[in-house]
Write an enzyme that holds these catalytic residues in place. Structure first.
Site, PDB file in Angstrom:
ATOM      1  N   ASP A   1     -17.216   7.613  -0.983  1.00  0.00           N
ATOM      2  CA  ASP A   1     -15.960   7.451  -0.244  1.00  0.00           C
ATOM      3  C   ASP A   1     -15.600   8.829   0.313  1.00  0.00           C
ATOM      4  O   ASP A   1     -16.224   9.843  -0.064  1.00  0.00           O
ATOM      5  CB  ASP A   1     -14.871   6.921  -1.205  1.00  0.00           C
ATOM      6  CG  ASP A   1     -13.521   6.692  -0.507  1.00  0.00           C
ATOM      7  OD1 ASP A   1     -13.506   6.546   0.741  1.00  0.00           O
ATOM      8  OD2 ASP A   1     -12.481   6.668  -1.208  1.00  0.00           O
TER       9      ASP A   1
ATOM     10  N   ARG B   1       0.883  -1.184   0.000  1.00  0.00           N
ATOM     11  CA  ARG B   1       0.000   0.000   0.000  1.00  0.00           C
ATOM     12  C   ARG B   1       0.903   1.210   0.000  1.00  0.00           C
ATOM     13  O   ARG B   1       1.707   1.395   0.921  1.00  0.00           O
ATOM     14  CB  ARG B   1      -0.908   0.004   1.236  1.00  0.00           C
ATOM     15  CG  ARG B   1      -1.576   1.362   1.453  1.00  0.00           C
ATOM     16  CD  ARG B   1      -2.627   1.361   2.521  1.00  0.00           C
ATOM     17  NE  ARG B   1      -3.828   0.669   2.087  1.00  0.00           N
ATOM     18  CZ  ARG B   1      -5.028   0.803   2.663  1.00  0.00           C
ATOM     19  NH1 ARG B   1      -5.181   1.597   3.715  1.00  0.00           N
ATOM     20  NH2 ARG B   1      -6.072   0.141   2.201  1.00  0.00           N
TER      21      ARG B   1
HETATM   22  N1  NVA Z   1      -9.896   7.023  -0.944  1.00  0.00           N
HETATM   23  C1  NVA Z   1      -9.472   6.583   0.358  1.00  0.00           C
HETATM   24  C2  NVA Z   1      -9.752   5.122   0.523  1.00  0.00           C
HETATM   25  C3  NVA Z   1      -9.361   4.541   1.839  1.00  0.00           C
HETATM   26  C4  NVA Z   1      -9.619   3.076   1.928  1.00  0.00           C
HETATM   27  C5  NVA Z   1      -7.997   6.886   0.546  1.00  0.00           C
HETATM   28  O1  NVA Z   1      -7.215   6.667  -0.369  1.00  0.00           O
HETATM   29  O2  NVA Z   1      -7.640   7.353   1.631  1.00  0.00           O
HETATM   30  N1   CP Z   2     -11.306   0.209   2.727  1.00  0.00           N
HETATM   31  C1   CP Z   2     -10.030   0.080   3.123  1.00  0.00           C
HETATM   32  O1   CP Z   2      -9.120  -0.197   2.329  1.00  0.00           O
HETATM   33  O2   CP Z   2      -9.840   0.235   4.458  1.00  0.00           O
HETATM   34  P1   CP Z   2      -8.433   0.338   5.210  1.00  0.00           P
HETATM   35  O3   CP Z   2      -7.801   1.654   4.797  1.00  0.00           O
HETATM   36  O4   CP Z   2      -8.798   0.327   6.659  1.00  0.00           O
HETATM   37  O5   CP Z   2      -7.566  -0.809   4.827  1.00  0.00           O
END
Ligand code: NVA
Ligand code: CP
Length: 314
Positions: free
Chosen positions: A233, A111
């Site tokens: 979101d 990530r």
């Molecule tokens: N759009 C959000 C999703 C989190 C799961 C982000 O990137 O922070």
């Molecule tokens: N939806 C999602 O990816 O949640 P986290 O950021 O908690 O992993």
């Protein structure tokens, strides 16, 4: 249950479009089976002796816990690797990190910020690389959402999905999976917040070939009219903290509340990938109401991530 299909062994999952519709369907079918088996307290222990690395440059609750629990249930071991504590933080390259970690691990999730970093890992690693969210894409969320919609509506083809808010990573991956499965997808964003034109054109062509469509609008009511599912979101994603005030101001008309939901189909469901900023992009009555699938989406992260690992890890 039937055995795990072998044809996806060794494959990375860096974006929704890396996998064909049939391959994604294989993943969703296995996720359904794993969910049913887990309810019967039966686990498929296909990862004995395997270690899966989880690199996080950003916080996570669902992605991390779904992987750690899922890996344990499949009989493997999860290795949580906060990026700040790796030599990556001191300038070791993605290439070298990928080459070294491939000698220890059976798969690697990352990530991070740039999609290019995940692609670079996948290019140099000899193990499957899984995108756990970038600024550009969130394919793991998209497959869990597809599973959730399929459970609800029986099939994805023809489902009318509206996304309202920021045209961000979650929106882009959702659009791509909607297109792959021939859904009718409309995103309502303020102008300047829409997903990039090239991606929309590409997804639109793919959707049309599968009997669906991809449309953009700036009008949330127009987007949700007749929709089976209304998705949102957060308005400021991880890494956009500096823009938060401006985003809150400009996205204000894009909140999902009971009034907006009333313009959707009679039994329409509300969806959110979580974490939510309650009162910003979604009201509490909708998020905690009976028509909200957010909690099912969160649970399905576990089943889809288990299915993905079972399919790709040798
Ligand atoms: N759009 C959000 C999703 C989190 C799961 C982000 O990137 O922070
Ligand atoms: N939806 C999602 O990816 O949640 P986290 O950021 O908690 O992993």
């Amino acid at each position: 249950m039937a055995g795990v299909p072998q044809q996806l062994k060794g494959r990375s999952f860096t974006r929704v479009s890396s996998w064909s519709g049939d391959e994604l369907e294989t993943l969703l079918d296995l996720a359904d089976e794993l969910k049913a088996e887990r309810a019967r307290r039966r686990e498929l222990r296909v990862l004995p002796g395997r270690t899966i690395g989880l690199i996080f440059h950003k916080p996570s609750t669902r992605t991390r816990v779904a992987f750690e629990v899922g890996i344990a249930e499949l009989g493997g071991m999860a290795l949580f690797l906060p990026a700040a504590e790796l030599q990556l933080a001191r300038g070791e390259s993605y290439r070298d990190t990928a080459l070294v970690l491939s000698r220890f691990l059976s798969a690697l999730m990352i990530r991070t910020f740039e999609q290019a970093e995940v692609e670079e890992f996948a290019e140099h690693a000899s193990i499957p690389v899984i995108n756990g969210l970038t600024d550009e894409a969130h394919p793991l969320q998209a497959v869990a959402d597809a599973m959730t919609l399929r459970e609800r509506f029986g099939s994805l083809n023809g489902v009318k999905l509206a996304y309202v808010g920021d045209g961000n990573n979650v929106c882009r991956s959702l659009m791509r999976i909607a297109a792959r499965f021939g859904m009718t997808f409309t995103a309502a964003t303020p102008s300047g917040y829409e997903p990039d034109a090239a991606l929309v054109a590409d997804a639109g062509a793919e959707a049309a070939a599968a009997g669906g469509s991809v449309e953009l609008t700036t009008d949330p009511r127009e987007a949700v009219r007749g929709a089976d599912a209304v998705y949102t979101d957060v308005w400021a994603s991880m890494g956009q903290e500096d823009e938060r005030e401006r985003r809150l101001r400009e996205l204000e008309p894009y909140r999902i509340d009971a009034d907006l939901l009333a313009h959707a189909a009679t039994d329409a469901v509300a969806m959110h990938c979580l974490p939510a900023h309650v009162g910003e992009e979604i009201t509490a009555d909708v998020l905690y109401g009976p028509r909200c699938l957010a909690w099912e989406q969160a649970e399905n992260r576990l089943h889809t991530q288990k299915a993905l690992m079972a399919l790709v890890i040798r």
